[in-house]
Design a protein around this motif. Structure first.
Motif, PDB file in Angstrom:
ATOM      1  N   THR A 195       0.825  -1.202   0.000  1.00  0.00           N
ATOM      2  CA  THR A 195       0.000   0.000   0.000  1.00  0.00           C
ATOM      3  C   THR A 195       0.867   1.262   0.000  1.00  0.00           C
ATOM      4  OG1 THR A 195      -1.724  -1.186   1.225  1.00  0.00           O
ATOM      5  CG2 THR A 195      -1.831   1.223   1.226  1.00  0.00           C
ATOM      6  N   THR A 196       1.971   1.208   0.790  1.00  0.00           N
ATOM      7  CA  THR A 196       2.855   2.365   0.879  1.00  0.00           C
ATOM      8  C   THR A 196       3.544   2.652  -0.451  1.00  0.00           C
ATOM      9  OG1 THR A 196       3.258   1.889   3.231  1.00  0.00           O
ATOM     10  CG2 THR A 196       4.834   3.341   2.111  1.00  0.00           C
ATOM     11  N   PHE A 197       3.929   1.596  -1.177  1.00  0.00           N
ATOM     12  CA  PHE A 197       4.683   1.777  -2.422  1.00  0.00           C
ATOM     13  C   PHE A 197       3.774   1.906  -3.643  1.00  0.00           C
ATOM     14  CE2 PHE A 197       8.218   0.502   0.127  1.00  0.00           C
ATOM     15  CZ  PHE A 197       9.315   1.051  -0.494  1.00  0.00           C
TER      16      PHE A 197
ATOM     17  N   LEU B 113       0.356  14.738 -10.336  1.00  0.00           N
ATOM     18  CA  LEU B 113       0.175  13.662  -9.365  1.00  0.00           C
ATOM     19  C   LEU B 113      -0.886  14.057  -8.350  1.00  0.00           C
ATOM     20  CD1 LEU B 113       3.862  12.600  -8.592  1.00  0.00           C
ATOM     21  CD2 LEU B 113       2.219  11.436 -10.065  1.00  0.00           C
ATOM     22  N   PRO B 114      -1.637  13.081  -7.829  1.00  0.00           N
ATOM     23  CA  PRO B 114      -2.621  13.399  -6.775  1.00  0.00           C
ATOM     24  C   PRO B 114      -1.911  13.686  -5.456  1.00  0.00           C
ATOM     25  CG  PRO B 114      -2.526  11.031  -7.134  1.00  0.00           C
ATOM     26  CD  PRO B 114      -1.651  11.644  -8.190  1.00  0.00           C
ATOM     27  N   SER B 115      -2.654  14.216  -4.519  1.00  0.00           N
ATOM     28  CA  SER B 115      -2.113  14.477  -3.182  1.00  0.00           C
ATOM     29  C   SER B 115      -2.194  13.195  -2.363  1.00  0.00           C
ATOM     30  CB  SER B 115      -2.890  15.602  -2.498  1.00  0.00           C
ATOM     31  OG  SER B 115      -2.361  15.855  -1.215  1.00  0.00           O
ATOM     32  N   PHE B 116      -1.037  12.596  -2.045  1.00  0.00           N
ATOM     33  CA  PHE B 116      -1.008  11.320  -1.338  1.00  0.00           C
ATOM     34  C   PHE B 116      -1.265  11.512   0.157  1.00  0.00           C
ATOM     35  CE2 PHE B 116       2.039  10.678  -4.936  1.00  0.00           C
ATOM     36  CZ  PHE B 116       1.219   9.828  -5.666  1.00  0.00           C
ATOM     37  N   GLU B 117      -1.637  10.412   0.816  1.00  0.00           N
ATOM     38  CA  GLU B 117      -1.912  10.465   2.249  1.00  0.00           C
ATOM     39  C   GLU B 117      -0.618  10.584   3.055  1.00  0.00           C
ATOM     40  OE1 GLU B 117      -4.236   7.138   3.366  1.00  0.00           O
ATOM     41  OE2 GLU B 117      -5.982   7.702   2.153  1.00  0.00           O
ATOM     42  N   GLN B 118       0.429   9.859   2.653  1.00  0.00           N
ATOM     43  CA  GLN B 118       1.692   9.924   3.381  1.00  0.00           C
ATOM     44  C   GLN B 118       2.317  11.315   3.228  1.00  0.00           C
ATOM     45  OE1 GLN B 118       0.865   7.649   1.222  1.00  0.00           O
ATOM     46  NE2 GLN B 118       1.176   5.596   2.021  1.00  0.00           N
TER      47      GLN B 118
ATOM     48  N   SER C 165       4.802  14.742  -4.226  1.00  0.00           N
ATOM     49  CA  SER C 165       3.744  15.079  -5.184  1.00  0.00           C
ATOM     50  C   SER C 165       3.691  16.578  -5.432  1.00  0.00           C
ATOM     51  CB  SER C 165       2.399  14.570  -4.650  1.00  0.00           C
ATOM     52  OG  SER C 165       1.331  15.012  -5.474  1.00  0.00           O
ATOM     53  N   ASP C 166       3.769  17.372  -4.373  1.00  0.00           N
ATOM     54  CA  ASP C 166       3.727  18.832  -4.535  1.00  0.00           C
ATOM     55  C   ASP C 166       4.918  19.327  -5.350  1.00  0.00           C
ATOM     56  OD1 ASP C 166       1.426  18.849  -3.036  1.00  0.00           O
ATOM     57  OD2 ASP C 166       2.431  19.352  -1.141  1.00  0.00           O
TER      58      ASP C 166
END
Length: 459
Positions: A189-191, A213-218, A225-226
């Motif tokens: 899930t992390t990768f 890229l979407p804004s990831f949870e991690q 991503s930003d």
């Protein structure tokens, strides 16, 4: 070899090996404790039985009432059949001839449960205990009457330990597999966003600069991503600006060619036509005075042609740079500009001892000052202009500052001037900083780093 594997596989493998190492350490500790428990149990039971038998021997030396016969007519000295409940030991009494007289176990005791596997017994390594029975000679009143043989029998203890250990092993094994499963899911899930990042990079590589890229949870991946989105946005804007600049450059080139063609046609062509007419008149002239007048006209026309060609060449390349150098060429440029803009005060701070830069740098500095002065006279409505060109320890420094209208640097410029200057400076590995605020003027700073091509022309 490990370099060819993915980071996800390496992380899963590392966690698996770490968990297996912990399980292996735990298993060694369990087996070691089990071996010590078995040996301690057998040892303590053996010592207890020996003490009991020693107590009986001491009693027999003072009381011979024990010489009673059993139901079979045999004399029982130690009554070992009463010790048949001792599971960990087999106690035998042998007469002087070596025949078995008494034993606490005539048959093998039955027990519930399954025997431990051979590998478990082998790991415990208690063979030395099984192979070393304890012997004690029995002497009463100075007469040797027999021998006691105490043989350890740890099978019951081994079975109990195996039952406890096997259950614990099953629990730990299930727990370990569960941990590995959840670790695998967590790592996967992390990768998962890594694949999205790689996909985005592949799109950028193939020229799809609008990829985001979407804004990831991690938190860490969200920062990546930003940064990726900002990079892609900057790259997309840069490519768009480059395309626009390319079109503008092509347009300017065509306009310059049209202007040169028009000038050549209107001025040089006109002069050549006049030369041709006067030359034809000279050929047809029958009088020397007429020929002399035509020759004089040709001389005047050619002189005018020379001035026109010099002006065209000056527009193509500032000849004063080659003749006077950068300092004097800039001073002459500013002087002529100030003659046409008397209402603007000019503060000229150009060093007379500039290090002679590379030719391309000198031309760029000249064109930047020229473009800045043109923009100030057309758009700035300034009352004061400061121009500074000096040498620093880092290299050549240029400053052009005015107190005019200014502009918003966040709004893309439609013209080629500032963008063209920026491109020329960056193409020469320099830096250009434009600071402007509407109503507060404009400040342009350019820095070129020193190279081996700089030569001192102070002399």
């Amino acid at each position: 070899m490990m370099k060819s594997f993915s980071l996800q596989f390496k992380l899963n493998l590392t966690i698996t090996l770490l968990l297996l190492g912990l399980l292996f350490t735990w298993a060694i500790s369990v087996i070691k404790n089990a071996r010590e428990d078995v040996l301690a149990e057998v040892e303590s039971t053996t010592n207890l039985v020996i003490h009991l038998l020693d107590a009986q021997i001491a009693h027999y030396m003072t009381d011979f009432g024990w010489l009673d016969r059993s139901e079979k007519g045999e004399i029982n000295i130690f009554k070992l059949e009463e010790l048949m409940n001792i599971r960990h030991l087999k106690v035998d009494f042998l007469d002087p001839t070596g025949h078995l007289r008494e034993s606490n176990r005539t048959t093998r005791l039955e027990h519930d449960g399954e025997d431990p596997p051979a590998w478990f017994v082998k790991l415990l390594d208690i063979s030395s205990v099984l192979n070393e029975p304890k012997r004690k000679n029995i002497i009463l009143n100075g007469r040797f009457i027999g021998e006691l043989v105490i043989t350890p029998d740890p099978s019951f203890e081994l079975r109990e330990i195996w039952e406890d250990t096997s259950g614990l092993l099953a629990i730990v094994g299930f727990f370990g597999l569960s941990v590995l499963f959840f670790v695998y899911l967590a790592v996967r899930t992390t990768f998962k966003p890594v694949k999205q990042i790689i996909h985005g990079l592949n799109q950028i590589e193939h020229g799809e600069y609008q990829s985001r890229l979407p804004s990831f949870e991690q938190i860490e991946l969200r920062e990546i991503s930003d940064k990726f989105n900002k990079m892609a946005s900057t790259l997309e804007q840069s490519i768009r600006n480059n395309h626009r600049l390319t079109q503008q450059i092509i347009h300017l080139q065509e306009e310059e060619r049209k202007k040169l063609a028009r000038d050549l046609h209107d001025e040089i062509g006109q002069y050549l036509t006049a030369v041709h007419i006067d030359a034809s008149a000279m050929v047809a002239a029958k009088k020397l005075t007429v020929a002399r007048e035509s020759a004089t006209a040709i001389a005047q026309i050619t002189r005018q042609m020379m001035f026109t060609i010099q002006d065209l060449l000056a527009r193509l390349r500032p000849r004063v740079l080659d003749e006077l150098g950068l300092s004097l060429a800039l001073a002459e440029l500013i002087h002529h500009w100030h003659d046409r803009n008397r209402n603007i005060m000019v503060v000229n701070d150009i060093s007379n001892h500039l290090m002679q830069p590379d030719e391309s740098v000198a031309v760029t500095v000249y064109r930047i000052v020229q473009e800045c002065l043109t923009n100030i006279s057309k758009h700035a409505a300034a009352s004061r202009v400061t121009i500074e060109v000096t040498d620093t320890d880092q290299g050549l420094y240029l400053l052009v500052e005015d107190d005019g209208r200014g502009f918003d640097t966040a709004v893309p410029s439609r013209g080629y001037g500032l963008a063209g200057m920026q491109e020329r400076v960056e193409g020469l590995m320099g830096t250009m900083n434009i600071t402007s605020t509407p109503g507060q003027g404009t400040r342009i700073e350019v820095r070129f780093h020193k190279t081996d091509k700089f030569q001192d022309i102070a002399s």
